[in-house]
Scaffold this active site. Structure first.
Site, PDB file in Angstrom:
ATOM      1  N   ASP A  82       8.450  -5.807 -51.156  1.00 52.06           N
ATOM      2  CA  ASP A  82       7.555  -6.187 -52.249  1.00 52.06           C
ATOM      3  C   ASP A  82       6.101  -5.875 -51.898  1.00 52.06           C
ATOM      4  O   ASP A  82       5.762  -5.628 -50.733  1.00 52.06           O
ATOM      5  CB  ASP A  82       7.702  -7.679 -52.600  1.00 52.06           C
ATOM      6  N   GLU A 137       8.048 -11.368 -49.799  1.00 57.95           N
ATOM      7  CA  GLU A 137       7.287 -11.780 -48.615  1.00 57.95           C
ATOM      8  C   GLU A 137       5.867 -12.181 -48.982  1.00 57.95           C
ATOM      9  O   GLU A 137       5.248 -12.995 -48.302  1.00 57.95           O
ATOM     10  CB  GLU A 137       7.247 -10.645 -47.587  1.00 57.95           C
TER      11      GLU A 137
HETATM   12 ZN   LIG Z   1       3.256  -7.339 -45.257  1.00 60.03          ZN
END
Ligand SMILES: [Zn+2]
Length: 367
Positions: A82, A137
């Site tokens: 992401d 994340e």
């Molecule tokens: Zn990162």
């Protein structure tokens, strides 16, 4: 009127025969802002399934691929797929100086490209390999795909050593510090400020806490050759009822960043001891994430350090290496991006760094 074209070209397949820089560009042009990773996870899964030397598993939008060669050691290469929201910086743009610009070039699609290149070009590595591609994340910790895989399928993450290809400017960053946030509340008694002697001022009662913080001397322990640097700081203070009222409550929010030679239990005990005689009425742990030991003494880690050269640096901020550490897998950050440019509108990566990082890993895993 011509049809309005989508601002971002959407590809549906990944070509793993592209070189590292071109694959990075293809990944950047395949938007995957946190929460919208499914198409990219699909493409990664599809591409990996064409490689006969890998077993591919999937959990949500997390893809794990493994060799099963029965080697003596297993190394995990992990990266999040992401990015933070796009800031008019997709599609990517390669300039004449060999710099690739765009969202995720540094953090961390260049690292993901290196993972995919190693997966495609090293069918018989000297150590068994596990490739982990995970989502979410860049958002709240409870959404983190690596955390979800660690809970649902910890066996998928098993290994002797893990490398997160987060931007580290080609340096090895070992371990990470833990972080503990506590609220220290002091109580008093309300009164009209015209007759303050009838009450007890909770803001004044915070003075010993602030004095203790101001004079605190943080440790700088050396662990596996890396010097960490702790810190105990007030990050917030609240108190006050009205401008004519003696406040009956004051809360100091304290953040303790601690070296990974302390366990979370020891860290909390230490903070309680620091403020033991400061008149604190309530001690509440708001948030706590343990650190990770660098683990550079492990043979696989030592061999890796020798192969990539240079010296390792400590990681002061909390990172996903701690998730591996919690599973008993020593982990480091080592990636081609430069963390200074992560999350920025002018995010970019020097393409030579991508090639260099891939070459180092390739040489180490085929030696
Ligand atoms: Zn990162």
């Amino acid at each position: 009127m011509p049809d309005s074209k989508p601002e971002v070209p959407l590809s549906t397949a990944l070509d793993l025969t592209l070189d590292g820089p071109a694959l990075t560009a293809a990944l950047v042009d395949f938007p995957s802002v946190s929460g919208t990773e499914k198409p990219l996870a699909d493409a990664i899964e599809q591409a990996l399934r064409t490689l006969p030397h890998l077993t591919v598993d999937r959990h949500g939008n997390n893809v794990v691929a493994r060799t099963r060669l029965g080697r003596a050691e297993r190394v995990v290469l992990a990266g999040h797929i992401d990015t933070v929201p796009i800031a008019d910086n997709v599609p990517s743009r390669l300039d004449e100086d060999g710099v690739l610009w765009g969202c995720g070039t540094s953090d961390m699609k260049s690292g993901v490209a290196v993972q995919l290149r190693i997966a495609a070009t090293v069918p018989e590595p000297n150590r068994d390999l596990t490739f982990v591609f995970y989502d979410n994340e860049e958002v709240a910790a409870h959404l983190n795909g690596l955390g979800h895989v660690a809970t649902a399928h910890p066996d998928w993450l098993a290994g002797d050593f893990a490398i997160l290809l987060e931007p580290s400017d080609g340096q090895v960053e070992g371990g990470c510090q833990g972080t503990l946030r506590v609220s220290l509340t002091l109580r008093g008694e309300r009164a009209h400020s015209a007759r303050s002697w009838m009450g007890s001022n909770a803001v004044h009662a915070a003075a010993p806490v602030l004095a203790r913080l101001a004079s605190y001397e943080p440790r700088r322990p050396v662990i596996d050759g890396l010097e960490y640097h702790e810190g105990l700081n007030a990050v917030g203070i609240t108190g006050g009822v009205a401008t004519n009222v003696i406040p009956d409550e004051c809360t100091v929010v304290v953040n303790f960043r601690y070296a990974p030679d302390r366990t979370p239990e020891e860290a909390e005990k230490h903070v309680r001891e620091v403020f033991a005689d400061c008149g604190v009425d309530e001690f509440v742990v708001d948030d706590h994430s343990g650190g990770a030991l660098p683990g550079l003494a492990h043979p696989a880690a030592a061999a890796f350090m020798e192969a990539v050269g240079g010296t390792a640096h400590p990681k002061f901020g909390w990172t996903d290496v701690a998730r591996f550490s919690a599973l008993g897998v020593p982990a480091v950050n080592y990636g081609p991006g430069n963390p200074i440019f992560a999350h920025k509108r002018d995010e970019h990566v020097v393409v030579d760094r991508i090639t260099h990082c891939e070459r180092r890993l390739y040489d180490w895993l085929t030696a």
